[in-house]
Scaffold this motif. Structure first.
Motif, PDB file in Angstrom:
ATOM      1  N   LYS A   1      47.626  50.055 108.282  1.00  0.00           N
ATOM      2  CA  LYS A   1      48.688  49.073 107.985  1.00  0.00           C
ATOM      3  C   LYS A   1      48.517  48.035 107.711  1.00  0.00           C
ATOM      4  N   ARG A   2      47.082  47.545 108.700  1.00  0.00           N
ATOM      5  CA  ARG A   2      46.893  46.362 108.538  1.00  0.00           C
ATOM      6  C   ARG A   2      45.895  46.064 107.863  1.00  0.00           C
ATOM      7  N   VAL A   3      44.959  46.989 107.897  1.00  0.00           N
ATOM      8  CA  VAL A   3      43.798  46.660 106.906  1.00  0.00           C
ATOM      9  C   VAL A   3      44.119  46.859 105.481  1.00  0.00           C
ATOM     10  N   LEU A   4      44.668  47.593 104.978  1.00  0.00           N
ATOM     11  CA  LEU A   4      45.559  47.395 103.514  1.00  0.00           C
ATOM     12  C   LEU A   4      46.078  45.934 103.300  1.00  0.00           C
ATOM     13  N   LYS A   5      46.769  45.888 104.635  1.00  0.00           N
ATOM     14  CA  LYS A   5      47.574  44.440 103.764  1.00  0.00           C
ATOM     15  C   LYS A   5      46.520  43.385 103.422  1.00  0.00           C
ATOM     16  N   SER A   6      45.678  43.572 104.936  1.00  0.00           N
ATOM     17  CA  SER A   6      45.023  42.219 104.419  1.00  0.00           C
ATOM     18  C   SER A   6      44.377  42.156 103.246  1.00  0.00           C
ATOM     19  N   LEU A   7      43.520  43.470 102.334  1.00  0.00           N
ATOM     20  CA  LEU A   7      43.694  43.760 101.501  1.00  0.00           C
ATOM     21  C   LEU A   7      44.106  43.234 100.167  1.00  0.00           C
ATOM     22  N   ASN A   8      45.762  43.484 100.057  1.00  0.00           N
ATOM     23  CA  ASN A   8      46.485  43.221  99.518  1.00  0.00           C
ATOM     24  C   ASN A   8      46.345  41.690  99.132  1.00  0.00           C
ATOM     25  N   SER A   9      46.781  41.124 100.381  1.00  0.00           N
ATOM     26  CA  SER A   9      46.532  39.374 101.018  1.00  0.00           C
ATOM     27  C   SER A   9      45.435  39.431 100.079  1.00  0.00           C
ATOM     28  N   MET A  10      44.331  39.306 100.212  1.00  0.00           N
ATOM     29  CA  MET A  10      42.961  39.412  99.366  1.00  0.00           C
ATOM     30  C   MET A  10      43.065  38.765  97.998  1.00  0.00           C
ATOM     31  N   SER A  11      43.951  40.363  97.322  1.00  0.00           N
ATOM     32  CA  SER A  11      43.501  39.749  96.124  1.00  0.00           C
ATOM     33  C   SER A  11      44.890  39.070  95.462  1.00  0.00           C
ATOM     34  N   THR A  12      46.333  38.630  95.922  1.00  0.00           N
ATOM     35  CA  THR A  12      47.236  37.920  95.800  1.00  0.00           C
ATOM     36  C   THR A  12      46.178  36.688  95.513  1.00  0.00           C
ATOM     37  N   GLU A  13      45.301  35.870  97.017  1.00  0.00           N
ATOM     38  CA  GLU A  13      45.460  35.402  97.407  1.00  0.00           C
ATOM     39  C   GLU A  13      43.767  34.656  96.586  1.00  0.00           C
ATOM     40  N   LEU A  14      43.443  35.694  96.179  1.00  0.00           N
ATOM     41  CA  LEU A  14      42.071  35.117  94.631  1.00  0.00           C
ATOM     42  C   LEU A  14      42.457  35.528  93.712  1.00  0.00           C
ATOM     43  N   GLY A  15      43.556  35.540  93.034  1.00  0.00           N
ATOM     44  CA  GLY A  15      43.979  36.354  92.100  1.00  0.00           C
ATOM     45  C   GLY A  15      43.004  37.298  91.380  1.00  0.00           C
ATOM     46  N   VAL A  16      42.454  37.888  92.020  1.00  0.00           N
ATOM     47  CA  VAL A  16      42.245  39.063  91.428  1.00  0.00           C
ATOM     48  C   VAL A  16      42.917  40.946  92.092  1.00  0.00           C
ATOM     49  N   PRO A  17      42.196  41.156  90.865  1.00  0.00           N
ATOM     50  CA  PRO A  17      42.958  42.690  90.545  1.00  0.00           C
ATOM     51  C   PRO A  17      42.647  43.669  91.439  1.00  0.00           C
ATOM     52  N   LEU A  18      43.074  44.246  91.779  1.00  0.00           N
ATOM     53  CA  LEU A  18      42.741  45.686  92.999  1.00  0.00           C
ATOM     54  C   LEU A  18      41.677  46.438  91.876  1.00  0.00           C
ATOM     55  N   ALA A  19      41.970  46.686  90.706  1.00  0.00           N
ATOM     56  CA  ALA A  19      41.163  47.481  89.584  1.00  0.00           C
ATOM     57  C   ALA A  19      41.642  46.741  88.289  1.00  0.00           C
ATOM     58  N   ARG A  20      40.270  46.684  87.345  1.00  0.00           N
ATOM     59  CA  ARG A  20      40.240  46.306  85.953  1.00  0.00           C
ATOM     60  C   ARG A  20      39.125  47.236  84.931  1.00  0.00           C
ATOM     61  N   MET A  21      39.976  47.322  84.046  1.00  0.00           N
ATOM     62  CA  MET A  21      39.129  48.340  82.964  1.00  0.00           C
ATOM     63  C   MET A  21      37.538  46.845  82.506  1.00  0.00           C
ATOM     64  N   ARG A  22      35.939  47.122  83.154  1.00  0.00           N
ATOM     65  CA  ARG A  22      35.275  45.694  82.889  1.00  0.00           C
ATOM     66  C   ARG A  22      35.192  46.161  80.844  1.00  0.00           C
ATOM     67  N   PRO A  23      35.374  44.739  80.472  1.00  0.00           N
ATOM     68  CA  PRO A  23      34.868  44.458  79.047  1.00  0.00           C
ATOM     69  C   PRO A  23      33.257  45.576  78.035  1.00  0.00           C
ATOM     70  N   ALA A  24      33.491  45.303  76.875  1.00  0.00           N
ATOM     71  CA  ALA A  24      32.333  46.267  76.500  1.00  0.00           C
ATOM     72  C   ALA A  24      31.452  45.971  77.214  1.00  0.00           C
ATOM     73  N   VAL A  25      30.967  44.317  76.775  1.00  0.00           N
ATOM     74  CA  VAL A  25      29.696  43.658  76.933  1.00  0.00           C
ATOM     75  C   VAL A  25      29.380  43.377  78.747  1.00  0.00           C
ATOM     76  N   GLU A  26      29.621  44.001  79.565  1.00  0.00           N
ATOM     77  CA  GLU A  26      29.857  43.943  80.931  1.00  0.00           C
ATOM     78  C   GLU A  26      29.443  45.510  81.077  1.00  0.00           C
ATOM     79  N   GLN A  27      30.471  45.941  81.046  1.00  0.00           N
ATOM     80  CA  GLN A  27      29.646  47.997  80.588  1.00  0.00           C
ATOM     81  C   GLN A  27      28.235  48.408  80.983  1.00  0.00           C
ATOM     82  N   LYS A  28      27.854  47.479  79.590  1.00  0.00           N
ATOM     83  CA  LYS A  28      26.173  46.759  78.887  1.00  0.00           C
ATOM     84  C   LYS A  28      25.445  46.629  79.704  1.00  0.00           C
TER      85      LYS A  28
END
Length: 471
Positions: free
Chosen positions: A68-95
């Motif tokens: 739980k501690r490790v997962l909480k750390s990961l979720n906090s990181m996502s919130t603090e950095l404003g970075v989602p846990l997962a996102r679809m890459r744009p087509a340009v980035e995929q290429k």
């Protein structure tokens, strides 16, 4: 009744030990794996029934808190950095990622993030959790020696002593030829190495997994190691395997995960800075990023005490219907994670649950019984041996030994299907440097004595510690 149960357990353990490496053991193992996929077999009950109750009580609860501690750390990181846990890459980035798949070492996303989960403090915090483990139902008067209280691990687990290890690792005795010793001795190669290589080639041709495992106990020749390890691990490279890898690769290209940043950072901080591993940098990115998407890994959680971490989609925290395993393979990267990736991840699963606790306890017990004066001296100057050796054992010595010596160690780990060799080697290193360690006066000076293991020869140390030591 208790004595009868104990005797029965010991008898079963002895039978299993004798079966290991035999053709019958290989057949039983294959049959067992097939049975696991039958609908009438309830994997949940296997997970509940197998561990010792006392191990569950004092290990599983702290383990759940750690997860739980490790997962909480990961979720906090996502919130603090404003970075989602997962996102679809744009087509340009995929290429772009597709085009540089074989040159990912030139990309450095997120290197300023991820400290809370992937830093070196992770290892220190984990050790502190292990040190805090206690079994309230255990009567300390049962201990056979006052030395048992010298160490940091105070969980009453059964670990093998030197006489038992001698019997279990009998192929490593001083009278048996070993790769890592006899191939470097001043003798003609015809007397050992050439004949030994021929035996290995025969085993490879026969495609016998049990024979390959038995052979690995004395070391694998460099030219045969990859094929023999694949046999032992039942790893294949069939068209369906290639297709599955391509599916995982597609998952990496299509979706960006927050844990990808942790993987990039760990490779940069460990493998990329290592004289032996930097050449595998691009290969490590490919393997680790694909591994993080491999949901087949979740099968391992069905029969060990660990639980895959879960997060919540659409921000609906606590709503079970919105809970998903994250990352998809259920393994959050940690500092040193990439050092496993150069070969395989079997060790990672072997140290789950009470496995790492047993290794730590075994290391301490071996050192206490073999070198009690050294152990007591280090304890008195607040340089507990486990505080130094823990990082070696968590990474199965990856990143500490020279590559050829590391592979010789891992040959034996695979050959015996046991990480006990890691605890034995850790104790042997202390024994080898005992004279210098008896002169130190602080933890820092003890760490300095043991800072460089790159010149050590694994097999002579293990053989001397197990078979040339008076007990």
């Amino acid at each position: 009744i208790m004595n009868e149960g104990t005797e029965l357990s010991l008898t079963i353990a002895q039978i299993v030990q004798r079966l290991k490496g035999s053709h019958l053991h290989s057949q039983i193992e294959r049959q067992a794996k097939e049975c696991l996929h039958q609908p009438e077999i309830k994997l949940g009950s296997l997970k509940e029934d197998c561990p010792e109750p006392r191990v569950c009580m004092c290990v599983c609860s702290p383990q759940a808190s750690w997860e739980k501690r490790v997962l909480k750390s990961l979720n906090s990181m996502s919130t603090e950095l404003g970075v989602p846990l997962a996102r679809m890459r744009p087509a340009v980035e995929q290429k772009e990622l597709t085009n540089k798949w074989n040159e990912m070492g030139t990309d450095e996303p997120g290197l300023d993030s991820g400290d809370s989960t992937s830093s070196k403090s992770h290892c220190h915090l984990l050790l502190q959790v292990l040190i805090s483990l206690r079994n309230s139902n255990h009567d300390s008067s049962e201990e056979v020696s006052i030395r048992s209280h010298w160490g940091l691990i105070q969980v009453p687990l059964n670990v093998r002593d030197i006489p038992q290890l001698r019997r279990g690792f009998s192929e490593l005795n001083l009278n048996t030829g070993q790769l890592g010793i006899d191939d470097h001795a001043h003798i003609h190669p015809d007397l050992f190495e050439n004949e030994y290589v021929q035996i290995g080639k025969k085993g490879k041709t026969q495609q016998d997994s049990a024979a390959a495992q038995q052979y690995s106990r004395r070391g694998c020749p460099t030219g045969l190691r990859a094929d023999l390890w694949a046999l032992i691990l039942n790893a294949t490279n069939q068209p369906q395997d290639v297709m599955y890898y391509e599916q995982l690769k597609a998952g990496v290209i299509q979706h960006d995960l927050l844990v990808d940043n942790l993987i990039y950072k760990d490779v940069k901080l460990t493998a990329s800075n290592d004289d032996y591993y930097f050449v595998f940098e691009d290969f490590l990115y490919q393997i680790l990023l694909s591994f993080s998407r491999d949901t087949a890994v979740l099968e391992h959680f069905k029969y060990n005490s660990a639980t895959p971490p879960k997060s919540y989609i659409e921000g609906k925290i606590g709503v079970e219907e919105c809970a998903v395993v994250y990352p998809p393979n259920g393994v959050i990267p940690f500092h040193g994670f990439s050092m496993y990736g150069e070969c395989f991840f079997s060790f990672f699963y072997l140290i789950q649950g009470s496995g790492i606790v047993s290794l730590c306890l075994q290391f301490e017990r071996l050192l206490q019984s073999h070198l009690p004066q050294l152990f007591y001296h280090l304890r008195q100057i607040e340089a507990q041996p486990l505080r130094i050796a823990f990082k070696w054992m968590v990474r199965a010595f990856s990143g500490y030994l020279s590559t050829d010596q590391l592979l010789l160690l891992w040959d034996r780990i695979l050959g015996y299907d046991s990480l006990e060799m890691v605890a034995v080697l850790a104790a042997a290193v202390f024994a080898f440097r005992a004279e210098n360690l008896m002169e130190v006066t602080s933890l820092a000076s003890a760490e300095a004595v043991l800072a460089d293991l790159s010149t050590l020869k694994v097999m002579p140390l293990i053989q001397i510690f197990l078979f040339a030591t008076a007990i």
